[in-house]
Motif scaffolding. Structure first.
Motif, mmCIF file in Angstrom:
data_model
loop_
_atom_site.group_PDB
_atom_site.id
_atom_site.type_symbol
_atom_site.label_atom_id
_atom_site.label_comp_id
_atom_site.label_asym_id
_atom_site.label_seq_id
_atom_site.Cartn_x
_atom_site.Cartn_y
_atom_site.Cartn_z
ATOM 1 N N GLY A 14 3.053 -1.324 1.026
ATOM 2 C CA GLY A 14 2.278 -2.068 0.042
ATOM 3 C C GLY A 14 2.411 -3.573 0.179
ATOM 4 N N ARG A 66 -7.858 -3.728 5.240
ATOM 5 C CA ARG A 66 -6.480 -4.141 4.927
ATOM 6 C C ARG A 66 -6.049 -5.348 5.764
ATOM 7 N NH1 ARG A 66 -2.368 -0.861 6.117
ATOM 8 N NH2 ARG A 66 -3.424 0.195 7.836
ATOM 9 N N ASN A 83 -2.333 -6.707 4.865
ATOM 10 C CA ASN A 83 -2.071 -6.369 3.471
ATOM 11 C C ASN A 83 -1.986 -4.857 3.292
ATOM 12 O OD1 ASN A 83 -2.251 -9.147 2.554
ATOM 13 N ND2 ASN A 83 -4.476 -8.986 2.791
ATOM 14 N N SER A 84 -1.449 -4.449 2.160
ATOM 15 C CA SER A 84 -1.331 -3.018 1.846
ATOM 16 C C SER A 84 -0.722 -2.257 3.019
ATOM 17 C CB SER A 84 -2.703 -2.435 1.491
ATOM 18 O OG SER A 84 -3.286 -3.132 0.406
ATOM 19 N N LYS A 86 1.401 0.054 5.459
ATOM 20 C CA LYS A 86 1.842 1.438 5.370
ATOM 21 C C LYS A 86 2.921 1.686 6.423
ATOM 22 C CE LYS A 86 -2.910 2.807 4.275
ATOM 23 N NZ LYS A 86 -4.060 3.664 4.690
#
Length: 126
Positions: A14, A66, A83-84, A86
């Motif tokens: 995240g 992302r 971003n975001s 995983k």
């Protein structure tokens, strides 16, 4: 052209990171730029690319929405905003240059890029 990637590190899922790739030695704006990544035991995969003037960008489906690639030709630098993040984004990230002045498309095949940076490790923990 010599490429120096930086900005990797370890983040939690995240989170965000911004990779930079500084170029030297040749006219940076003559090159399309790409980001690739390689996880242990896997092939080097395309992540994102940008044309010589920044007019066209492209992304792997796995990062679309992302990640954002951008470049600053005045600073001879290409960026990858992630971003975001995983856990599956964990890999060594490489920047690469393809001599492509005036070309209105980018390449996604690693073997077609002529110059490579040394890679920067990105680790995303769950």
């Amino acid at each position: 052209v010599q490429l120096q990637a930086s900005g990797g590190g370890e983040v939690q899922a995240g989170g965000s990171l911004r990779l930079s790739c500084a170029a030297s030695g040749r006219t940076f704006s003559n090159y399309a730029m790409g980001w690739f990544r390689q996880a242990p035991g896997k092939e080097r995969d395309f992540v994102a690319a940008i044309t010589w003037n920044g007019g066209i960008t492209g992304y792997a489906d796995s990062v679309k929405g992302r990640f954002t690639i951008s470049r600053d030709n005045a600073k001879n630098t290409v960026y990858l905003e992630m971003n975001s993040l995983k856990p599956e984004d964990t890999a060594v990230y490489y920047c690469a240059a393809d001599r492509a002045y005036g070309r209105t498309y980018y390449k996604i095949e690693a073997e077609l890029y002529e110059y490579w940076g040394q890679g920067t490790q990105v680790t995303v923990s769950s």
